[in-house]
Design a protein around this motif. Structure first.
Motif, PDB file in Angstrom:
ATOM      1  N   PRO A  17       0.784  -1.236   0.000  1.00 60.41           N
ATOM      2  CA  PRO A  17       0.000   0.000   0.000  1.00 60.41           C
ATOM      3  C   PRO A  17       0.814   1.283   0.000  1.00 60.41           C
ATOM      4  O   PRO A  17       0.246   2.367  -0.166  1.00 60.41           O
ATOM      5  CB  PRO A  17      -0.801  -0.124   1.296  1.00 60.41           C
ATOM      6  N   GLY A  18       2.135   1.207   0.211  1.00 63.28           N
ATOM      7  CA  GLY A  18       2.912   2.432   0.360  1.00 63.28           C
ATOM      8  C   GLY A  18       2.503   3.138   1.637  1.00 63.28           C
ATOM      9  O   GLY A  18       2.248   2.498   2.663  1.00 63.28           O
ATOM     10  N   VAL A  19       2.420   4.458   1.588  1.00 69.68           N
ATOM     11  CA  VAL A  19       1.946   5.214   2.751  1.00 69.68           C
ATOM     12  C   VAL A  19       0.433   5.045   2.828  1.00 69.68           C
ATOM     13  O   VAL A  19      -0.290   5.356   1.885  1.00 69.68           O
ATOM     14  CB  VAL A  19       2.329   6.701   2.643  1.00 69.68           C
ATOM     15  N   LEU A  20      -0.032   4.569   3.961  1.00 67.68           N
ATOM     16  CA  LEU A  20      -1.438   4.181   4.112  1.00 67.68           C
ATOM     17  C   LEU A  20      -2.134   5.100   5.107  1.00 67.68           C
ATOM     18  O   LEU A  20      -1.625   5.350   6.209  1.00 67.68           O
ATOM     19  CB  LEU A  20      -1.512   2.737   4.604  1.00 67.68           C
ATOM     20  N   ALA A  21      -3.316   5.593   4.729  1.00 71.80           N
ATOM     21  CA  ALA A  21      -4.141   6.399   5.631  1.00 71.80           C
ATOM     22  C   ALA A  21      -5.474   5.706   5.842  1.00 71.80           C
ATOM     23  O   ALA A  21      -6.036   5.103   4.923  1.00 71.80           O
ATOM     24  CB  ALA A  21      -4.359   7.798   5.068  1.00 71.80           C
ATOM     25  N   VAL A  22      -5.990   5.822   7.054  1.00 73.75           N
ATOM     26  CA  VAL A  22      -7.251   5.194   7.444  1.00 73.75           C
ATOM     27  C   VAL A  22      -8.160   6.241   8.063  1.00 73.75           C
ATOM     28  O   VAL A  22      -7.744   6.973   8.965  1.00 73.75           O
ATOM     29  CB  VAL A  22      -7.006   4.049   8.453  1.00 73.75           C
ATOM     30  N   THR A  23      -9.381   6.327   7.573  1.00 70.10           N
ATOM     31  CA  THR A  23     -10.375   7.197   8.200  1.00 70.10           C
ATOM     32  C   THR A  23     -11.302   6.349   9.069  1.00 70.10           C
ATOM     33  O   THR A  23     -11.320   5.125   8.971  1.00 70.10           O
ATOM     34  CB  THR A  23     -11.219   7.941   7.155  1.00 70.10           C
ATOM     35  N   GLY A  24     -12.063   7.019   9.910  1.00 74.13           N
ATOM     36  CA  GLY A  24     -13.058   6.316  10.715  1.00 74.13           C
ATOM     37  C   GLY A  24     -12.521   5.514  11.869  1.00 74.13           C
ATOM     38  O   GLY A  24     -13.237   4.673  12.424  1.00 74.13           O
ATOM     39  N   SER A  25     -11.274   5.760  12.282  1.00 74.09           N
ATOM     40  CA  SER A  25     -10.678   4.922  13.329  1.00 74.09           C
ATOM     41  C   SER A  25     -11.303   5.146  14.702  1.00 74.09           C
ATOM     42  O   SER A  25     -11.045   4.382  15.631  1.00 74.09           O
ATOM     43  CB  SER A  25      -9.163   5.159  13.410  1.00 74.09           C
ATOM     44  N   THR A  26     -12.117   6.184  14.860  1.00 76.13           N
ATOM     45  CA  THR A  26     -12.834   6.392  16.113  1.00 76.13           C
ATOM     46  C   THR A  26     -14.199   5.700  16.090  1.00 76.13           C
ATOM     47  O   THR A  26     -14.928   5.735  17.080  1.00 76.13           O
ATOM     48  CB  THR A  26     -13.032   7.890  16.400  1.00 76.13           C
ATOM     49  N   ARG A  45      -1.555   6.239   8.877  1.00 76.04           N
ATOM     50  CA  ARG A  45      -1.913   7.589   9.294  1.00 76.04           C
ATOM     51  C   ARG A  45      -3.409   7.604   9.565  1.00 76.04           C
ATOM     52  O   ARG A  45      -4.210   7.297   8.680  1.00 76.04           O
ATOM     53  CB  ARG A  45      -1.565   8.602   8.205  1.00 76.04           C
ATOM     54  N   LEU A  46      -3.792   7.929  10.788  1.00 72.78           N
ATOM     55  CA  LEU A  46      -5.195   7.959  11.170  1.00 72.78           C
ATOM     56  C   LEU A  46      -5.733   9.363  10.942  1.00 72.78           C
ATOM     57  O   LEU A  46      -5.294  10.317  11.587  1.00 72.78           O
ATOM     58  CB  LEU A  46      -5.370   7.562  12.636  1.00 72.78           C
ATOM     59  N   VAL A  47      -6.656   9.494  10.013  1.00 69.96           N
ATOM     60  CA  VAL A  47      -7.252  10.798   9.705  1.00 69.96           C
ATOM     61  C   VAL A  47      -8.547  10.900  10.489  1.00 69.96           C
ATOM     62  O   VAL A  47      -9.504  10.145  10.253  1.00 69.96           O
ATOM     63  CB  VAL A  47      -7.511  10.945   8.199  1.00 69.96           C
ATOM     64  N   VAL A  48      -8.589  11.839  11.430  1.00 73.31           N
ATOM     65  CA  VAL A  48      -9.721  11.946  12.354  1.00 73.31           C
ATOM     66  C   VAL A  48     -10.145  13.403  12.491  1.00 73.31           C
ATOM     67  O   VAL A  48      -9.398  14.325  12.169  1.00 73.31           O
ATOM     68  CB  VAL A  48      -9.352  11.401  13.746  1.00 73.31           C
ATOM     69  N   ARG A  49     -11.345  13.593  12.994  1.00 75.46           N
ATOM     70  CA  ARG A  49     -11.818  14.946  13.305  1.00 75.46           C
ATOM     71  C   ARG A  49     -11.381  15.374  14.702  1.00 75.46           C
ATOM     72  O   ARG A  49     -11.113  16.543  14.936  1.00 75.46           O
ATOM     73  CB  ARG A  49     -13.343  15.008  13.196  1.00 75.46           C
ATOM     74  N   SER A  50     -11.359  14.417  15.629  1.00 75.06           N
ATOM     75  CA  SER A  50     -11.019  14.713  17.024  1.00 75.06           C
ATOM     76  C   SER A  50      -9.785  13.915  17.420  1.00 75.06           C
ATOM     77  O   SER A  50      -9.887  12.716  17.707  1.00 75.06           O
ATOM     78  CB  SER A  50     -12.190  14.354  17.940  1.00 75.06           C
ATOM     79  N   PRO A  51      -8.616  14.530  17.427  1.00 75.66           N
ATOM     80  CA  PRO A  51      -7.386  13.775  17.692  1.00 75.66           C
ATOM     81  C   PRO A  51      -7.357  13.111  19.063  1.00 75.66           C
ATOM     82  O   PRO A  51      -6.718  12.067  19.239  1.00 75.66           O
ATOM     83  CB  PRO A  51      -6.281  14.835  17.557  1.00 75.66           C
ATOM     84  N   ASP A  52      -8.052  13.672  20.039  1.00 77.57           N
ATOM     85  CA  ASP A  52      -8.057  13.074  21.371  1.00 77.57           C
ATOM     86  C   ASP A  52      -8.808  11.753  21.410  1.00 77.57           C
ATOM     87  O   ASP A  52      -8.646  10.960  22.335  1.00 77.57           O
ATOM     88  CB  ASP A  52      -8.663  14.053  22.386  1.00 77.57           C
ATOM     89  N   ARG A  53      -9.622  11.501  20.384  1.00 80.89           N
ATOM     90  CA  ARG A  53     -10.385  10.249  20.319  1.00 80.89           C
ATOM     91  C   ARG A  53      -9.682   9.182  19.479  1.00 80.89           C
ATOM     92  O   ARG A  53     -10.124   8.030  19.445  1.00 80.89           O
ATOM     93  CB  ARG A  53     -11.780  10.502  19.748  1.00 80.89           C
ATOM     94  N   ALA A  54      -8.613   9.539  18.821  1.00 78.60           N
ATOM     95  CA  ALA A  54      -7.914   8.584  17.955  1.00 78.60           C
ATOM     96  C   ALA A  54      -7.303   7.467  18.799  1.00 78.60           C
ATOM     97  O   ALA A  54      -6.719   7.723  19.852  1.00 78.60           O
ATOM     98  CB  ALA A  54      -6.825   9.288  17.161  1.00 78.60           C
ATOM     99  N   PRO A  55      -7.440   6.217  18.351  1.00 75.55           N
ATOM    100  CA  PRO A  55      -6.837   5.116  19.114  1.00 75.55           C
ATOM    101  C   PRO A  55      -5.315   5.222  19.104  1.00 75.55           C
ATOM    102  O   PRO A  55      -4.717   5.642  18.115  1.00 75.55           O
ATOM    103  CB  PRO A  55      -7.316   3.866  18.373  1.00 75.55           C
ATOM    104  N   LYS A  56      -4.710   4.867  20.207  1.00 78.34           N
ATOM    105  CA  LYS A  56      -3.247   4.889  20.319  1.00 78.34           C
ATOM    106  C   LYS A  56      -2.725   3.518  19.904  1.00 78.34           C
ATOM    107  O   LYS A  56      -2.804   2.550  20.663  1.00 78.34           O
ATOM    108  CB  LYS A  56      -2.833   5.259  21.732  1.00 78.34           C
TER     109      LYS A  56
END
Length: 296
Positions: A17-26, A45-56
């Protein structure tokens, strides 16, 4: 400055996939995909609206963007090769936001898009929200970006939410739905993201192992959860009336009611082998979904 032809050729021929981004991780589906990728050692790379909710997660970085914000989306997706795009939350702006995000992804240089669509996506889908997915798919096709479409049936995980006070009410009749587990959709997504070139131009119908009626769904919930659940048939008129007290906008009530009428019309009864073919294992059934949820 644009990349040289040699560099472009190198990127297009690179395996994986090369550099991979995922949306909806929350959310329920995106989080499953992100966790599976992390467990496999895949950077993302997790693309989110609220970074504090992104899974670690190990190997994951976070970028902030909203689907409707073209500039933020383009910045968040800069340098990304493969993008997993979970469809946006249902809203009157859903299609507009989808198209904005897709255009931003293309502007950012994304090479392959994996989009979660709906099994009944069509301009005249009985399930009215399926029309959103059709419009999005058409835009993806017209854009020319390399892509894979995952056409999910209704989620088995969602069926318990249909029961209010132990009763599923709606105009589904004796229609059947081959609903699919989110776990199975996530497994397919991870397989596709691992080899995006292999799945370019494909649209997969993701369903469960068999189609069930709402009465059978209620009986399964009764047996597995050890509490009574039943199905009560409504007419379309009764369905609208019984939901009026929520005060929801008309488009949303249409979506709620047409979930059942789509089942009644047989639009969601198709059983596909795509989960097993792509993920490498048979899809799980409703009883197993309920058991997994109870153990979680």
């Amino acid at each position: 400055m644009s990349a040289t032809p040699a560099r472009e050729a190198g990127r297009s021929q690179a395996p994986g996939p090369g550099v991979l981004a995922v949306t909806g991780s929350t959310g329920e589906l995106g989080s499953r995909v992100a966790r599976r990728l992390a467990d496999a050692g895949q950077a993302q790379r997790l693309v989110v609206r609220s970074p504090d909710r992104a899974p670690k997660l190990p190997g994951a970085t976070v970028a902030v963007a909203d689907y409707g914000d073209a500039a933020a989306a383009e910045a968040a997706l800069s340098g990304v090769d493969t993008l997993f795009m979970v469809s946006a939350a249902e809203s009157v702006y859903r299609v507009t936001h989808h198209l904005t995000f897709i255009d931003a992804a293309i502007a950012a240089g994304v090479r392959h898009l994996v989009y979660t669509s709906f099994l009944g996506a069509a301009p005249d889908s009985t399930f009215t929200l399926g029309r959103h997915h059709y419009a999005t798919e058409q835009h993806i096709h017209a854009s020319g970006i390399s892509h894979t479409v995952l056409r999910d049936n209704l989620y088995l995980d969602f069926l318990p939410d249909l029961a209010v006070d132990g009763v599923i009410r709606g105009p589904a009749g004796e229609g059947r739905v081959a609903a699919v587990a989110r776990d199975d959709v996530a497994d397919v997504a991870v397989a596709v993201l691992g080899e995006p070139g292999r799945h370019a131009g494909q649209a997969y119908a993701l369903t469960g192992p068999f189609a069930i009626t709402m009465e059978e769904a209620a009986a399964t919930m009764t047996a597995v959860l050890n509490r009574p659940c039943s199905y009560a048939e409504e007419t379309v008129e009764e369905a609208y009336a019984s939901r009026a007290h929520y005060g929801a906008p008309a488009w949303q009530v249409d979506g709620w009611v047409s979930t059942y009428t789509a089942i009644a019309h047989g639009d969601l009864a198709e059983v596909s082998g795509d989960v097993e073919r792509i993920a490498g294992h048979p899809p799980i059934d409703f009883a197993e979904v309920l058991r997994r949820a109870a153990r979680a």
